[in-house]
Every structure is written in C-alpha cells, then in structure tokens.
Design a protein around this motif. Sequence first.
Motif, short mmCIF file in Angstrom:
data_model
loop_
_atom_site.label_atom_id
_atom_site.label_comp_id
_atom_site.label_asym_id
_atom_site.label_seq_id
_atom_site.Cartn_x
_atom_site.Cartn_y
_atom_site.Cartn_z
N GLN A 7 7.91 0.72 8.73
CA GLN A 7 7.14 -0.62 9.22
C GLN A 7 7.72 -1.74 9.12
O GLN A 7 7.48 -3.00 9.67
CB GLN A 7 5.63 -0.56 8.34
CG GLN A 7 4.89 0.52 8.80
CD GLN A 7 3.57 0.39 8.21
OE1 GLN A 7 3.30 0.12 6.83
NE2 GLN A 7 2.38 0.42 8.59
N ALA A 8 8.74 -1.72 7.98
CA ALA A 8 9.51 -3.18 7.67
C ALA A 8 10.22 -3.37 8.92
O ALA A 8 11.04 -4.32 9.15
CB ALA A 8 10.34 -3.10 6.56
N MET A 11 7.00 6.68 1.50
CA MET A 11 8.30 5.83 1.41
C MET A 11 8.88 5.32 2.46
O MET A 11 9.24 4.29 2.91
CB MET A 11 9.02 6.13 0.08
CG MET A 11 9.73 5.25 -0.60
SD MET A 11 11.07 5.93 -1.78
CE MET A 11 9.84 6.30 -2.85
N TRP A 12 9.12 6.40 3.26
CA TRP A 12 9.86 6.45 4.83
C TRP A 12 8.75 5.43 5.69
O TRP A 12 9.35 4.61 6.33
CB TRP A 12 9.76 7.71 5.22
CG TRP A 12 10.42 7.71 6.68
CD1 TRP A 12 11.70 7.79 7.27
CD2 TRP A 12 9.60 7.93 7.86
NE1 TRP A 12 11.57 7.73 8.68
CE2 TRP A 12 10.38 7.84 8.96
CE3 TRP A 12 8.14 8.21 7.92
CZ2 TRP A 12 9.84 8.09 10.22
CZ3 TRP A 12 7.71 8.41 9.35
CH2 TRP A 12 8.53 8.19 10.42
N ARG A 21 0.85 -1.35 0.29
CA ARG A 21 -0.23 -0.05 0.14
C ARG A 21 0.67 1.26 0.05
O ARG A 21 0.65 1.87 -0.83
CB ARG A 21 -1.07 0.15 1.12
CG ARG A 21 -1.53 1.40 1.42
CD ARG A 21 -2.59 1.22 2.53
NE ARG A 21 -3.63 2.57 2.91
CZ ARG A 21 -4.15 2.88 3.82
NH1 ARG A 21 -3.98 1.88 4.84
NH2 ARG A 21 -4.90 3.85 3.78
N TRP A 22 1.74 1.45 1.00
CA TRP A 22 2.12 2.76 1.19
C TRP A 22 3.48 3.11 -0.11
O TRP A 22 3.68 4.09 -0.27
CB TRP A 22 3.15 2.54 2.49
CG TRP A 22 2.09 3.11 3.57
CD1 TRP A 22 1.51 2.32 4.61
CD2 TRP A 22 1.16 4.05 3.73
NE1 TRP A 22 0.62 2.68 5.26
CE2 TRP A 22 0.33 4.04 4.57
CE3 TRP A 22 1.05 5.51 3.07
CZ2 TRP A 22 -0.73 5.01 5.22
CZ3 TRP A 22 0.22 6.20 3.67
CH2 TRP A 22 -0.74 6.21 4.61
N PHE A 51 16.79 13.02 1.97
CA PHE A 51 18.12 12.62 2.50
C PHE A 51 17.85 11.55 3.55
O PHE A 51 18.72 10.66 3.59
CB PHE A 51 18.78 13.76 3.11
CG PHE A 51 20.10 13.25 3.75
CD1 PHE A 51 21.16 13.03 3.14
CD2 PHE A 51 20.11 13.44 5.23
CE1 PHE A 51 22.42 12.87 3.62
CE2 PHE A 51 21.26 12.98 5.80
CZ PHE A 51 22.37 12.88 5.10
N VAL A 52 16.83 11.50 4.36
CA VAL A 52 16.80 10.39 5.40
C VAL A 52 16.50 9.11 4.63
O VAL A 52 17.09 8.05 5.13
CB VAL A 52 15.64 10.86 6.41
CG1 VAL A 52 15.33 9.64 7.35
CG2 VAL A 52 16.01 12.21 7.15
#
Length: 302
Positions: free
Chosen positions: A143-144, A137-138, A75-76, A204-205
């Motif tokens: 969540q992973a 995306m972050w 989803r994300w 960047f993160v």
Amino acid sequence: MNITRLTTKLIWIGLTVSLTVRLGAHLAWQLNVTRIPGSGLWIAEHALKTGALCLGYLLALLLNLEIAKEHRQTRWLHVAWLALAANAGVSVIRMMVESALLNLAWPGYTRMPLWGLLQHLAIVPANLFLLLGLLAMWWAYQQAELGFTIEKRDYAVLAGILALTLMLIFYREGLSEARSPYVVSHWLQIGGLVLLSLCAAASFVLYRQAAQMGGGKLAVALRFLTFYALLRGVLVLIQAEYRVGLLDGRAANKFYPILFDVGWQAVPWIAALAAAYRVELTAHAAKELQQQRAARDALVSV
C-alpha cells in the motif's frame, strides 16, 4: 521489565547457552547418564530443554507485542506483529504439549498417537498466525507503493521453496504422523507443512522488499523470519527422509538425532532474533532523533 533492553546480543547469548546445554545433554545421553526416564538427571535434561524452548518463544512473544504497540496507528502493521506474537504464544503451548516431562504424570505419553495429534493441533494455528502476519506486513508495504519488484534470482529461491514442499509430500511416509490411527493427525501435519512453505515464500518476498527499501535492521529481521520458516521445513524434510531410510533397512546414524535436536533447539531463538533486530531499529532511530535534537539545541544556544 523493559522489553527494549532485550538486545540482539542478549538473544544471541541465550541461543548459544541453549545450544551448548543441548549438546551437553546429548553427550551425557551417549554416556548412558540420562537415559533412565524419571531419574533426576533425565528430569533435569528435559526441564532445561523445554525451559529453553519456551523462553525463546516467550521472548519473541514479548518483543513482537512491543513492536505491535509502535504500529497502533498503522492498521496492517499492527495486525502483522500481533499475528507474529500469536505465533510465538501458540508455539509456547506447543512446547509444553510436546515436552517429555509429561511422561512423569502420564507414562508413555510421548509414544501415544494422542501426543502427535495434540502437537499438530498447536502447529497448524501457529503456522496460520505466522502466514497471516507475513501477508499483513506484505500488504502494508504494498500500500505504501515503494516500487518493489521481484527479480529473476528471487524466482529461483521461490522455486527452491516449492521444491522443498514437493519433497516433503514425496517423503510423507516418513512423517511422524504417517501411520497415526488418527487420520486427522496425518492431514494436519501435511497442512501444517504446506502452510510453513507458504510462510517461507512470503517471508522471503518480504525480505527482498526490505532490501530494496534500503536494507538495514528491518531487512535483517525479515531475513531471520525467512530462516525461521525455512529451517523448520528443512528439519522436517531431513527427519522424514531419515525415517524412510530406517524403514527401508538403513542403519541408524548417531549424528542425525544430534542434528535434529540442536536444529529444533535453535528455532525459537531465531524467531526471537527476528523481533529483537526489529526492536533495535526503533531504538536506533530514537537515538538518532535525540542526537539531532541535541545538535539543533546546541546551535540555537550559540
């Protein structure tokens, strides 16, 4: 058209050709060849400029949509790449709105306050889509639970991005919409720049996160996304400082317009490169899987 055939090599070639054409146009302008608005050479110059900018963003749009298809079950990440595609799509509209070619139908268009208002009505949603994509995306990677941590040197870069934002606000009188009769134009520009700085920090993160995950083409793709956001902010800062200098009586420098034009011409192609490197990641993984299956089948047949 098979979008996966748009390799990073082809995008690099497109970037090189685009910048070469832009530098050639500047040389022609210095020789007074293309200065006459409405002339055939003037139309050709601006058609090539607008066409290359739109093409760069259009390729980024198509590549991002292709990546989003891969993540239909995630989803994300699906939301993230769709948002990045939307950023590219709105940016294509921005390039058309900004084009000096519209002066042919509407004389003096690019010198009107309306030009700046329409420009930033496109920039703000484009930056919002970019920020949404990066944050989605972050969150997907968070969540992973991959154990990502921000290191001390990362804080230094984030502090530098904050400093860039503060400098943009400091030089706000040199921003293109600082004296616009439309107050909303000024605030849209400020808001767009703040969003852009947030995008630079978020990208960047993400890049550091990908690097800690093992690097590879994903890290390269996110590095280009960081560069995409940072380059835009730096170019706006340089332009603002340059305009403030002119207002204070500083002599005009012929080098700066070339720097601005070439820098902005590269921006959409950098966005396309980010997506192209991500697409190559999938292609590389598929090729490795195919080779492993072929090797396994060969062992079975022995």
